[in-house]
Design a protein around this motif. Sequence first.
Motif, PDB file in Angstrom:
ATOM      1  N   TRP A  91       0.850  -1.193   0.000  1.00  0.00           N
ATOM      2  CA  TRP A  91       0.000   0.000   0.000  1.00  0.00           C
ATOM      3  C   TRP A  91       0.881   1.236   0.000  1.00  0.00           C
TER       4      TRP A  91
ATOM      5  N   MET B 164     -12.626  -1.329  -2.571  1.00  0.00           N
ATOM      6  CA  MET B 164     -11.349  -1.740  -3.164  1.00  0.00           C
ATOM      7  C   MET B 164     -11.622  -2.427  -4.490  1.00  0.00           C
TER       8      MET B 164
ATOM      9  N   PHE C  98      -7.721   1.390  -3.330  1.00  0.00           N
ATOM     10  CA  PHE C  98      -8.652   1.484  -2.198  1.00  0.00           C
ATOM     11  C   PHE C  98      -9.102   2.929  -2.135  1.00  0.00           C
TER      12      PHE C  98
END
Length: 361
Positions: free
Chosen positions: A48, A146, A163
Motif C-alpha cells: 500500500w 477496493m 482502495f
Amino acid sequence: MLSTELEIAVQKAPQEQLKEKPDQNALGFGSIFTDHMFVMRWNRDQGWHDARIQPYQDFSMDPAAMVFHYGQAIFEGLKAYYGDQGEILLFRPRSNFERMNKSAVRMCMPRIPVDRMLQALKALVYLERSWVPTAPGATLYLRPTMIASEPALGLRPSDEYIFFILASPVGAYYAEGFNPVKIYVESKYVRAVPGGVGEAKTAGNYAASVKALTEAQRNGYTQVLWLDALEHKYIEEVGTSNAFFVLDDELITPPLAGTILPGVTRDSVLQLAHDRGMKVNERRISIDEVVKAAEDGSLQEVFSTGTAAVISPLGELFYKGERIIINNGETGPVARHFFDELQAIQFGRRPDPHEWMVRVA
Ligand SMILES: *Cc1c(COP(=O)(O)O)cnc(C)c1O
C-alpha cells in the motif's frame, strides 16, 4: 506495511470549486458526494502506498483493468453521525474494516491494517465535517471500496489495486414514518451458495441480485426475502439486510454459516437483546415454520437490520401466492425498541455501554 501511521498527502479542493451544500430535506440516498475522497494504491512491489485525500474526481483506468472483467471488488458501508453536542461520531468502524479484510481474503485481494483504514476514514470525515448533515436522522454515509486495477485479461488475482473512500450525505431513511414494508419471498432465484461468496461484501453478489429485486418491485414489493440455495426452504436474508423474527417472545435470526453477510447491525441487535435479557436464538428457521407461526398466532414480529435503514419492520410476506400478514401490518414493539435504542446510541443521545462509538471531532 508496518504499524506506523499512514502518510496521507492532502490536496484540498480550491475554495471556488467547493460544491454548494444540498438541501438537507432532499438528500435521498447515495447520489450526492462531498468535495474530497481518500485514495490509496497497492502493487506487489510497494504494497500500500500513495495514500492521499484529493478533490472528488473521476478515475482514469485502463479498459482492461481486471475489475471491469472479472469483478474483483469489495466494499463497506457505514455512517458518520452529528451528535447533540455537535460532535461527529462513527458507529463500530473497526467492525466494518475487519469485515472488509475478510472480504479481501475471500476475493484474493490485499488486506489493510484496520488502524490505517480507520485513520484514513477519520481524516476524510474530519476534512468533510461541514458535510455531516444536522437534520434529524440524516447522516454522512461512507463507502470504503477496493477494486482490481491491473490491466490484464488472464484470469488470476490482480497485481494492482485501488482502495478509496467516498462520502455521501444521506437523508433519514424513514422520512415518512417508521412503516412496515411488503416483501416478496423469492423461491426461484438464489443469492448465495455454500462455499460461494455470500459472506463477502463483494460487488458480484449485488449484480446477481438485481433481477430478483426488479421483479419483486414490479409486483409492488419493496425487497426480496432470500431462501437457501439448496432446499429453497431456510431463510437467509432480506435484500441487503439481515432477518429477525420474534416468535413466542424469542428473538430468532439465521446463523452465520457462510452464505449470510455478517451484519454489524445484526451483531448490535443481538448484543442489545442479550443486554435486556431477551431470549435469543441464532438458528435455522424455515419459511414453512414462519407461515405456520403466522397462522397459529405465535409469530409476533419480523424485521430486518442494516446500516442504511437500521431496522425495517416487515408487514407482509408474499410466498407462493399467499399473503402472510405480520402483526396486522403494523410496526411491533421489539422493532421499535431496537430502532430507538440504536439511533439514540449512534447520535450520542444515550450511554454507549459497549464503546461502539468512535469520535472524529
Ligand atoms: C451490508 C449488508 C448487510 C447489513 O450489514 P450491516 O453491517 O448491518 O450494514 C446485510 N446483508 C447484506 C447482503 C449486505 O450487503
